[in-house]
Design a protein around this motif. Structure first.
Motif, PDB file in Angstrom:
ATOM      1  N   ALA A 343     -18.527 -28.156 -22.151  1.00  0.00           N
ATOM      2  CA  ALA A 343     -17.747 -28.786 -21.253  1.00  0.00           C
ATOM      3  C   ALA A 343     -16.325 -28.074 -21.096  1.00  0.00           C
ATOM      4  N   LEU A 344     -15.931 -27.413 -22.146  1.00  0.00           N
ATOM      5  CA  LEU A 344     -14.547 -26.990 -22.082  1.00  0.00           C
ATOM      6  C   LEU A 344     -14.345 -25.551 -22.359  1.00  0.00           C
ATOM      7  N   GLY A 345     -15.279 -24.929 -23.005  1.00  0.00           N
ATOM      8  CA  GLY A 345     -15.187 -23.442 -23.137  1.00  0.00           C
ATOM      9  C   GLY A 345     -15.136 -22.403 -22.126  1.00  0.00           C
ATOM     10  N   THR A 346     -14.327 -21.345 -22.245  1.00  0.00           N
ATOM     11  CA  THR A 346     -14.273 -20.442 -21.159  1.00  0.00           C
ATOM     12  C   THR A 346     -15.730 -19.751 -20.859  1.00  0.00           C
ATOM     13  N   PRO A 347     -16.277 -19.473 -19.823  1.00  0.00           N
ATOM     14  CA  PRO A 347     -17.532 -18.609 -19.964  1.00  0.00           C
ATOM     15  C   PRO A 347     -17.226 -17.353 -19.915  1.00  0.00           C
ATOM     16  N   VAL A 348     -18.499 -16.656 -20.760  1.00  0.00           N
ATOM     17  CA  VAL A 348     -18.553 -15.280 -20.695  1.00  0.00           C
ATOM     18  C   VAL A 348     -19.949 -14.683 -20.125  1.00  0.00           C
ATOM     19  N   ASP A 349     -20.120 -13.490 -19.996  1.00  0.00           N
ATOM     20  CA  ASP A 349     -21.085 -12.794 -19.550  1.00  0.00           C
ATOM     21  C   ASP A 349     -21.811 -11.945 -20.683  1.00  0.00           C
ATOM     22  N   ASP A 350     -23.067 -12.358 -21.092  1.00  0.00           N
ATOM     23  CA  ASP A 350     -23.784 -11.760 -22.281  1.00  0.00           C
ATOM     24  C   ASP A 350     -24.992 -11.410 -21.553  1.00  0.00           C
ATOM     25  N   PRO A 351     -25.113 -10.049 -21.662  1.00  0.00           N
ATOM     26  CA  PRO A 351     -26.174  -9.399 -20.945  1.00  0.00           C
ATOM     27  C   PRO A 351     -27.379  -9.089 -21.901  1.00  0.00           C
ATOM     28  N   ASP A 352     -27.397  -9.661 -23.041  1.00  0.00           N
ATOM     29  CA  ASP A 352     -28.269  -9.336 -24.025  1.00  0.00           C
ATOM     30  C   ASP A 352     -29.190 -10.704 -24.680  1.00  0.00           C
ATOM     31  N   GLY A 353     -28.330 -11.897 -24.370  1.00  0.00           N
ATOM     32  CA  GLY A 353     -28.864 -12.990 -24.879  1.00  0.00           C
ATOM     33  C   GLY A 353     -28.229 -14.072 -24.514  1.00  0.00           C
ATOM     34  N   GLY A 354     -28.216 -15.250 -25.142  1.00  0.00           N
ATOM     35  CA  GLY A 354     -27.962 -16.608 -24.884  1.00  0.00           C
ATOM     36  C   GLY A 354     -26.584 -17.188 -24.841  1.00  0.00           C
ATOM     37  N   LEU A 355     -25.648 -16.325 -25.110  1.00  0.00           N
ATOM     38  CA  LEU A 355     -24.112 -16.745 -25.500  1.00  0.00           C
ATOM     39  C   LEU A 355     -23.188 -16.763 -23.953  1.00  0.00           C
ATOM     40  N   THR A 356     -23.056 -18.085 -23.813  1.00  0.00           N
ATOM     41  CA  THR A 356     -22.427 -18.443 -22.602  1.00  0.00           C
ATOM     42  C   THR A 356     -20.734 -18.730 -22.567  1.00  0.00           C
ATOM     43  N   ARG A 357     -20.288 -19.360 -23.612  1.00  0.00           N
ATOM     44  CA  ARG A 357     -19.157 -19.919 -23.823  1.00  0.00           C
ATOM     45  C   ARG A 357     -18.407 -19.493 -24.861  1.00  0.00           C
ATOM     46  N   LEU A 358     -17.038 -19.168 -24.884  1.00  0.00           N
ATOM     47  CA  LEU A 358     -16.073 -19.030 -25.959  1.00  0.00           C
ATOM     48  C   LEU A 358     -15.827 -20.638 -26.649  1.00  0.00           C
ATOM     49  N   TRP A 359     -15.524 -20.761 -27.910  1.00  0.00           N
ATOM     50  CA  TRP A 359     -15.236 -21.963 -28.483  1.00  0.00           C
ATOM     51  C   TRP A 359     -13.797 -22.422 -27.766  1.00  0.00           C
ATOM     52  N   PRO A 360     -13.639 -23.718 -27.311  1.00  0.00           N
ATOM     53  CA  PRO A 360     -12.314 -23.930 -26.626  1.00  0.00           C
ATOM     54  C   PRO A 360     -11.136 -23.890 -27.499  1.00  0.00           C
ATOM     55  N   THR A 361      -9.956 -23.430 -26.684  1.00  0.00           N
ATOM     56  CA  THR A 361      -8.696 -23.487 -27.594  1.00  0.00           C
ATOM     57  C   THR A 361      -8.012 -24.812 -27.808  1.00  0.00           C
ATOM     58  N   VAL A 362      -7.188 -24.817 -28.651  1.00  0.00           N
ATOM     59  CA  VAL A 362      -6.600 -26.228 -28.946  1.00  0.00           C
ATOM     60  C   VAL A 362      -6.122 -26.697 -27.657  1.00  0.00           C
ATOM     61  N   GLU A 363      -5.488 -25.899 -26.728  1.00  0.00           N
ATOM     62  CA  GLU A 363      -4.960 -26.511 -25.691  1.00  0.00           C
ATOM     63  C   GLU A 363      -5.952 -26.831 -24.538  1.00  0.00           C
ATOM     64  N   GLN A 364      -7.315 -26.264 -24.548  1.00  0.00           N
ATOM     65  CA  GLN A 364      -8.433 -26.914 -23.937  1.00  0.00           C
ATOM     66  C   GLN A 364      -8.956 -28.052 -24.234  1.00  0.00           C
ATOM     67  N   LEU A 365      -8.869 -28.157 -25.424  1.00  0.00           N
ATOM     68  CA  LEU A 365      -9.436 -29.116 -26.503  1.00  0.00           C
ATOM     69  C   LEU A 365      -8.505 -30.446 -26.205  1.00  0.00           C
ATOM     70  N   ALA A 366      -7.378 -30.215 -25.894  1.00  0.00           N
ATOM     71  CA  ALA A 366      -6.378 -31.488 -25.765  1.00  0.00           C
ATOM     72  C   ALA A 366      -6.657 -32.146 -24.353  1.00  0.00           C
ATOM     73  N   ALA A 367      -7.585 -31.510 -23.583  1.00  0.00           N
ATOM     74  CA  ALA A 367      -8.168 -32.410 -22.631  1.00  0.00           C
ATOM     75  C   ALA A 367      -9.165 -33.344 -22.903  1.00  0.00           C
ATOM     76  N   LEU A 368      -9.649 -33.482 -23.886  1.00  0.00           N
ATOM     77  CA  LEU A 368     -10.535 -34.434 -24.423  1.00  0.00           C
ATOM     78  C   LEU A 368     -10.144 -35.894 -24.326  1.00  0.00           C
ATOM     79  N   ALA A 369     -10.926 -36.538 -23.913  1.00  0.00           N
ATOM     80  CA  ALA A 369     -10.594 -38.299 -23.964  1.00  0.00           C
ATOM     81  C   ALA A 369     -11.415 -38.875 -24.941  1.00  0.00           C
ATOM     82  N   PRO A 370     -11.085 -39.921 -25.495  1.00  0.00           N
ATOM     83  CA  PRO A 370     -12.155 -40.696 -26.529  1.00  0.00           C
ATOM     84  C   PRO A 370     -13.444 -40.790 -25.926  1.00  0.00           C
ATOM     85  N   GLU A 371     -13.503 -41.043 -24.704  1.00  0.00           N
ATOM     86  CA  GLU A 371     -14.971 -41.436 -24.173  1.00  0.00           C
ATOM     87  C   GLU A 371     -15.952 -40.209 -24.010  1.00  0.00           C
ATOM     88  N   ASP A 372     -15.188 -39.065 -24.191  1.00  0.00           N
ATOM     89  CA  ASP A 372     -16.177 -37.732 -24.069  1.00  0.00           C
ATOM     90  C   ASP A 372     -16.742 -37.382 -25.390  1.00  0.00           C
TER      91      ASP A 372
END
Length: 497
Positions: A343-372
Motif C-alpha cells: 500500500a505504501l512502499g515505493t515501487p522498484v523495477d526488478d528485472p530478475d525476480g519478484g521484488l516490487t517495493r521498498l519498505w515504507p519510510t516512517v514518513e510514508q508509514l505516518a499515512a497509516l490510519a487505524p482502519e488500515d
C-alpha cells in the motif's frame, strides 16, 4: 589488541585468519601493510609494527598488500560488541555519515563536539574520522574500478571523491597502482556479472553456519520486499541516494553479493548494511568458545558452530515489523507487513525476480490510519505510536544509537514490552547481549535442555552467557524444527543433545 606486540606476532606467525580485521601488520622494510594471515609476511619481528585500522597504517605511510588485500578484511568485531561512543562512531562511518554529513554531522549524531570525536578516534584507532572515511572511500573505489567498466571520472564521483585528482592520488598512495593498473590487474579474476550489476564477495570469519541466518530471513520475508530465489536471499534496499536490489548467496569462504544500485554513491552504504544484516563481522570462535562452557549448550554449539544473528538493513523497518509480529505466527506477521508494503512502499523495477517495493519510510508509514491495520486495537495503537515516535525523533534508532537509551524510549511507548524491545535490540541495533527470556521458542528450548523455563529464573541463568546472549538465543531456537532454522533447499532437522 594492536598494542599487545607478542599476541599480534603469534597471530602473524600462525597466519591466523581469525584476527583479520582485528589489527593490521606493517612491514618497515617493504612499506606495505597486510592482514595477520597474509602468506607473504615472513620478516623479522623487529621489522613489524601493528596498527588498529587500515587508516592508521595508511597514515603511517604504508600501502596495501597486493596479495592479501587487507582493505577487504572483515571488519573488527569490536564495533558490533561495544556500545561506547567510538563503536557508535565506527558504525556511523561505515554507513557513510562522514561522506554525507561531514565530521560535524557525525559529532552531532553522537552528541559530542567534533574535537572530542576526533580525539577519541585518534586515541583508539590511530586515525580521525576523515582518515577513516578516506580509507573506506579507497575500498569503494577499488571495488568500482575492479567490478565495473565505468569511466574513472564516474568512479571517483561514486566513491565520494571531490575530484579526479584526489581519487587518483588516493588510489596510487593506498594500492601503489594507478586506477587503470588496478582495473587491468583485476580482469583476470573478476566475477561475472549481469548488465547493470555489481558482483562482490563479502568476507567473514569462519565458521559460518547459514542455516538459521538465511533460514530466518527467508521464512520471515515480506512479499515484494524480500524473497528467496534460486538459492539466494534477495531484497530491496532504501539507500541515501536511491534504491537498490541485493542478492546474497552463502558460499564456503564468502557470501556472494550481487547489487543493482540506482546511484553508485550508495555502494559503500549498501555493503555495510548487507554485512550488518548477515552479522559478517562477528567473531564466531570467541562466541562459541564462551557458550560451549555451559554443558547445556555445548553439544549444540559443537554440532553446528558459527551461528550468526540475523539482523536488518533498516532498524526502523525491523522495529515496526517486530510490533506487527507480537503474539502472531510468522505467516501472519508476513501478511500484515506485506499489505503495508504494497500500500505504501515505493515501487522498484526488478528485472530478475519478484521484488516490487521498498519498505515504507516512517514518513510514508505516518499515512497509516487505524482502519488500515487488520489487527487487535491494542496492537494498532502500538504500531501507530511507534511510527509517530520514529517520525518525530522521540525514539532514536540507527547504527549510532545508544542501546540503553533506545530501550528506554521504546519501553515508554504504549503496547511495547520487553520482548519487542529485545527483538529490536538484538536484530535492529545489533546488541550481542540482547536476550528474550519470555519468548515461547526460547522457553520451550530451555525446558528441553533442563534449564529454567520461567522468564525470571531463565534470565538469571542466562547471565553466564554474557556478553553473547543474542547468540545463545540462536542456539536455543535451533533445537526446534521451525522454518527459521532451516535454509530453503536443505533438509530440516531437529538438533539433539
Amino acid at each position: 589488541m594492536h598494542e599487545d606486540f607478542d599476541s599480534c606476532l603469534r597471530a602473524v606467525q600462525a597466519k591466523d585468519r581469525r584476527f583479520d580485521g582485528w589489527f593490521f601488520t606493517a612491514v618497515r622494510t617493504t612499506g606495505i601493510y597486510c592482514r595477520p594471515s597474509c602468506p607473504a609476511v615472513t620478516p623479522k619481528p623487529q621489522n613489524l609494527s601493528f596498527h588498529p585500522s587500515a587508516a592508521a597504517a595508511q597514515a603511517a605511510g604504508y600501502r596495501a598488500c597486493k596479495r592479501c588485500r587487507p582493505d577487504a578484511s572483515p571488519g573488527s568485531p569490536e564495533w558490533d560488541v561495544r556500545a561506547d561512543s567510538v563503536a557508535r562512531a565506527m558504525r556511523l562511518i561505515a554507513d557513510g555519515v562522514v561522506d554525507r554529513e561531514g565530521v560535524p554531522g557525525l559529532a552531532a549524531r553522537l552528541g559530542y563536539s567534533a574535537r572530542q570525536v576526533e580525539r577519541q578516534l585518534v586515541a583508539e584507532l590511530g586515525a580521525g574520522p576523515l582518515a577513516l572515511a578516506r580509507a573506506q572511500r579507497a575500498q569503494t573505489a577499488r571495488l568500482l574500478v575492479e567490478t565495473t567498466t565505468l569511466p574513472m571520472t564516474e568512479v571517483a564521483l561514486a566513491a565520494g571523491f571531490a575530484s579526479l585528482r584526489s581519487f587518483n592520488e588516493t588510489v596510487q598512495t593506498v594500492f601503489a597502482m594507478s586506477p587503470t593498473q588496478l582495473r587491468e590487474r583485476s580482469r583476470r579474476r573478476a566475477a561475472p556479472a549481469g548488465p547493470g550489476e555489481l558482483a562482490l564477495r563479502l568476507p567473514f570469519r569462519a565458521p559460518l553456519n547459514p542455516d538459521n541466518l538465511f533460514g530466518h530471513l527467508a521464512a520471515t520475508a515480506v512479499p515484494g520486499v524480500e524473497e528467496w530465489r534460486d538459492g539466494a536471499y534477495r531484497r530491496t534496499l532504501a539507500l541515501p541516494h536511491g534504491w537498490g536490489l541485493v542478492s546474497l548467496r552463502p558460499q564456503p569462504e564468502h557470501v556472494e553479493c550481487r547489487l543493482r544500485l540506482q546511484d553508485l554513491r550508495d555502494l559503500s552504504a549498501a555493503i555495510s548494511r548487507c554485512r550488518r544484516l548477515l552479522d559478517l563481522d562477528a567473531d564466531p570462535v570467541a562466541v562459541d568458545e564462551a557458550l560451549a562452557e555451559d554443558p547445556a549448550l555445548e553439544p549444540h554449539v559443537r554440532k553446528a558452530p558459527g551461528r550468526r544473528v540475523p539482523r536488518t538493513v533498516d532498524v526502523h523497518e525491523l522495529a515496526v515489523r517486530a510490533v506487527l509480529g507480537q503474539q502472531v505466527s510468522t505467516a501472519a506477521a508476513r501478511t500484515h507487513a506485506g499489505r503495508i508494503a504494497a500500500a505504501l512502499g515505493t515501487p522498484v523495477d526488478d528485472p530478475d525476480g519478484g521484488l516490487t517495493r521498498l519498505w515504507p519510510t516512517v514518513e510514508q508509514l505516518a499515512a497509516l490510519a487505524p482502519e488500515d491495520l487488520a489487527m487487535p486495537a491494542s496492537r494498532r495503537r502500538a504500531v501507530l505510536a511507534l511510527v509517530r515516535a520514529l517520525a518525530d525523533g522521540d525514539v532514536q534508532l540507527g547504527p549510532g544509537a545508544d542501546w540503553g537509551r533506545a530501550r528506554a524510549e521504546l519501553l515508554a511507548l504504549p503496547g511495547i514490552g520487553p520482548w519487542t524491545v529485545e527483538v529490536v535490540a538484538m536484530r535492529g541495533l545489533g546488541d550481542p547481549d540482547a536476550f528474550l527470556p519470555g519468548d515461547l521458542g526460547v522457553r520451550i528450548a530451555a525446558t528441553a535442555l533442563g534449564l529454567p523455563d520461567a522468564a525470571g529464573p531463565l534470565d538469571t541463568y542466562s547471565q553466564r552467557w554474557r556478553p553473547w546472549r543474542a547468540y545463545a538465543v540462536q542456539y536455543l531456537w535451533a533445537t526446534g524444527t521451525h522454518a527459521v532454522n532451516t535454509m530453503p533447499g536443505s533438509t530440516p532437522t531437529k538438533e539433539s543433545a
